[in-house]
Design a protein around this motif. Structure first.
Motif, PDB file in Angstrom:
ATOM      1  N   LEU A 199      26.035  -9.631  29.999  1.00  0.00           N
ATOM      2  CA  LEU A 199      25.825 -10.813  29.078  1.00  0.00           C
ATOM      3  C   LEU A 199      24.975 -10.608  27.656  1.00  0.00           C
ATOM      4  O   LEU A 199      25.712 -11.509  26.291  1.00  0.00           O
ATOM      5  N   PHE A 200      23.538 -10.762  27.832  1.00  0.00           N
ATOM      6  CA  PHE A 200      23.107 -10.606  27.291  1.00  0.00           C
ATOM      7  C   PHE A 200      22.624  -9.114  26.376  1.00  0.00           C
ATOM      8  O   PHE A 200      22.026  -9.317  24.934  1.00  0.00           O
ATOM      9  N   TYR A 201      22.985  -7.967  26.393  1.00  0.00           N
ATOM     10  CA  TYR A 201      23.247  -7.082  25.536  1.00  0.00           C
ATOM     11  C   TYR A 201      24.340  -6.904  25.361  1.00  0.00           C
ATOM     12  O   TYR A 201      24.097  -6.759  23.706  1.00  0.00           O
ATOM     13  N   THR A 202      25.626  -6.798  25.818  1.00  0.00           N
ATOM     14  CA  THR A 202      26.847  -6.689  24.882  1.00  0.00           C
ATOM     15  C   THR A 202      27.109  -7.596  24.382  1.00  0.00           C
ATOM     16  O   THR A 202      27.851  -7.924  22.965  1.00  0.00           O
ATOM     17  N   TYR A 219      27.855 -18.115  33.956  1.00  0.00           N
ATOM     18  CA  TYR A 219      26.756 -16.936  35.027  1.00  0.00           C
ATOM     19  C   TYR A 219      25.799 -17.638  34.981  1.00  0.00           C
ATOM     20  O   TYR A 219      25.004 -17.848  36.430  1.00  0.00           O
ATOM     21  N   PHE A 220      25.118 -18.957  34.739  1.00  0.00           N
ATOM     22  CA  PHE A 220      23.770 -19.766  35.021  1.00  0.00           C
ATOM     23  C   PHE A 220      23.987 -21.269  36.058  1.00  0.00           C
ATOM     24  O   PHE A 220      24.229 -20.731  36.717  1.00  0.00           O
ATOM     25  N   TYR A 221      25.328 -20.850  36.279  1.00  0.00           N
ATOM     26  CA  TYR A 221      25.971 -21.892  37.393  1.00  0.00           C
ATOM     27  C   TYR A 221      26.597 -20.716  39.013  1.00  0.00           C
ATOM     28  O   TYR A 221      25.936 -21.028  39.901  1.00  0.00           O
ATOM     29  N   SER A 222      26.799 -19.950  38.219  1.00  0.00           N
ATOM     30  CA  SER A 222      26.426 -18.630  39.036  1.00  0.00           C
ATOM     31  C   SER A 222      25.255 -18.018  39.960  1.00  0.00           C
ATOM     32  O   SER A 222      24.939 -17.886  41.112  1.00  0.00           O
ATOM     33  N   VAL A 223      24.333 -18.706  39.302  1.00  0.00           N
ATOM     34  CA  VAL A 223      22.472 -17.712  39.140  1.00  0.00           C
ATOM     35  C   VAL A 223      22.378 -18.921  39.876  1.00  0.00           C
ATOM     36  O   VAL A 223      21.857 -19.120  41.433  1.00  0.00           O
ATOM     37  N   TYR A 224      22.380 -20.701  40.300  1.00  0.00           N
ATOM     38  CA  TYR A 224      22.127 -21.563  40.455  1.00  0.00           C
ATOM     39  C   TYR A 224      23.456 -21.078  42.174  1.00  0.00           C
ATOM     40  O   TYR A 224      22.141 -21.173  43.290  1.00  0.00           O
ATOM     41  N   ALA A 225      24.276 -20.802  42.236  1.00  0.00           N
ATOM     42  CA  ALA A 225      24.870 -20.297  43.579  1.00  0.00           C
ATOM     43  C   ALA A 225      24.146 -19.747  44.224  1.00  0.00           C
ATOM     44  O   ALA A 225      24.207 -19.886  45.613  1.00  0.00           O
ATOM     45  N   GLY A 241      28.459 -22.534  47.246  1.00  0.00           N
ATOM     46  CA  GLY A 241      28.582 -22.612  46.380  1.00  0.00           C
ATOM     47  C   GLY A 241      29.504 -20.833  45.519  1.00  0.00           C
ATOM     48  O   GLY A 241      29.000 -19.890  46.664  1.00  0.00           O
ATOM     49  N   GLU A 242      30.173 -21.018  45.032  1.00  0.00           N
ATOM     50  CA  GLU A 242      31.176 -19.420  44.866  1.00  0.00           C
ATOM     51  C   GLU A 242      30.448 -19.264  43.452  1.00  0.00           C
ATOM     52  O   GLU A 242      30.417 -19.777  42.686  1.00  0.00           O
ATOM     53  N   VAL A 243      30.310 -17.465  43.255  1.00  0.00           N
ATOM     54  CA  VAL A 243      29.500 -17.410  41.622  1.00  0.00           C
ATOM     55  C   VAL A 243      30.370 -16.933  41.138  1.00  0.00           C
ATOM     56  O   VAL A 243      31.429 -15.993  41.379  1.00  0.00           O
ATOM     57  N   TYR A 244      30.544 -15.941  40.011  1.00  0.00           N
ATOM     58  CA  TYR A 244      31.041 -16.030  38.616  1.00  0.00           C
ATOM     59  C   TYR A 244      30.808 -15.248  37.901  1.00  0.00           C
ATOM     60  O   TYR A 244      31.605 -14.822  36.798  1.00  0.00           O
ATOM     61  N   PHE A 245      30.001 -13.801  38.656  1.00  0.00           N
ATOM     62  CA  PHE A 245      29.587 -13.058  37.576  1.00  0.00           C
ATOM     63  C   PHE A 245      30.636 -11.861  37.410  1.00  0.00           C
ATOM     64  O   PHE A 245      29.881 -11.616  36.424  1.00  0.00           O
TER      65      PHE A 245
END
Length: 295
Positions: free
Chosen positions: A215-218, A249-255, A261-265
């Motif tokens: 996310l942050f480099y590519t 991404y940030f929702y997945s960090v929270y989860a 909940g589910e993550v979506y990384f």
């Protein structure tokens, strides 16, 4: 008050803002009046016949050009003569090419002129003892065009550097995405077969570690594009990709941290990587096009 057609740019203008020359001809601005006067005084009025009914761009007012910087950074010596590559801003048709070539090649001291209408790039070679660069650039400006210095080697170096940067970002994205998919397969398998929460948390953290550089480099190219889109108040594809991937991404960090909940990384990594591969292919095709035009 009626609308009049400018003799140079063919654009409409209100008579209240008309500029008149000594012969009583009316123009929309000083730039167009000066260019019209220059062409007629140098027997180049044939340009308007070649232009036909096409509208020409509005001529800019003459500005002082820093020829010292041109000489220092862009002029090279070739067989005892000086040569320079420039971009002539404002060229949009064959009449523009004809006019620039006619003005330059008819000048004493000009050895060679080649101009590409598609890329607006020109290569000029001249004898500096007969004509100076300041005079050459002034001639181009006098007919309403703007000369901008251009170095093919520097441009090629910048394009090559950008291609290397994109290649490195693409490799990082592909490597992380391939590995994050293995983790995702384990998570989906554990969903049906049963998996302890501790193992699940470890796999979520592994996905987080792998998705972050994607996310942050590519994805940094998408964030740059999104920034300029917001700055210019225009939505574009980069903005939608950056916003969508960031929210997921940030929702997945929270989860992951709340263990709820589910993550979506995996989705974040795949979206960024697949679209970035398209961007990388675009960079390669642009470089090939520029090389072909220069050739």
């Amino acid at each position: 008050m009626g609308n009049f057609i400018c003799l140079h740019c063919k654009g409409e203008f209100d008579q209240s803002v008309a500029i008149k020359d000594d012969s009583g001809h009316e123009f929309c601005c000083n730039g167009c009046m000066n260019v019209y006067g220059f062409l007629n005084s140098h027997n180049l009025s044939e340009f308007y016949d070649k232009l036909g009914n096409q509208k020409h761009f509005k001529a800019p007012n003459l500005t002082k050009i820093d020829t010292e910087a041109f000489y220092k950074n862009y002029v090279k010596n070739s067989d005892g003569f000086c040569e320079i590559y420039i971009i002539i801003e404002g060229i949009h048709c064959s009449a523009c090419v004809w006019l620039n070539e006619k003005v330059l090649i008819s000048s004493d001291g000009i050895i060679e002129v080649s101009l590409n209408s598609a890329s607006q790039k020109a290569h000029i070679k001249w004898d500096n003892s007969i004509i100076t660069l300041d005079q050459i650039l002034h001639k181009i400006s006098s007919i309403g065009y703007t000369p901008i210095p251009y170095d093919p080697q520097k441009a090629d170096a910048r394009a090559s550097q950008k291609r290397r940067e994109f290649y490195a970002k693409m490799l990082v994205g592909i490597f992380c995405t391939m590995n994050i998919m293995w983790v995702a397969v384990a998570l989906y398998g554990g969903y049906f077969s049963g998996m302890s929460k501790d193992i699940k948390d470890i796999l979520h953290f592994a996905e987080f570690i792998l998705a972050s550089p994607v996310l942050f480099y590519t994805g940094s190219e998408f964030f740059k594009g999104a920034y300029y889109a917001i700055k210019n108040r225009q939505a574009n594809m980069d903005l939608s990709i950056a916003a969508g991937a960031s929210i997921a991404y940030f929702y997945s960090v929270y989860a992951m941290l709340s263990r709820n909940g589910e993550v979506y990384f995996d989705s974040v990594a795949m979206i960024i990587t697949f679209v970035f591969i398209g961007k990388f292919l675009e960079v390669i095709s642009k470089k090939k096009s520029i090389d072909a035009l220069d050739s």
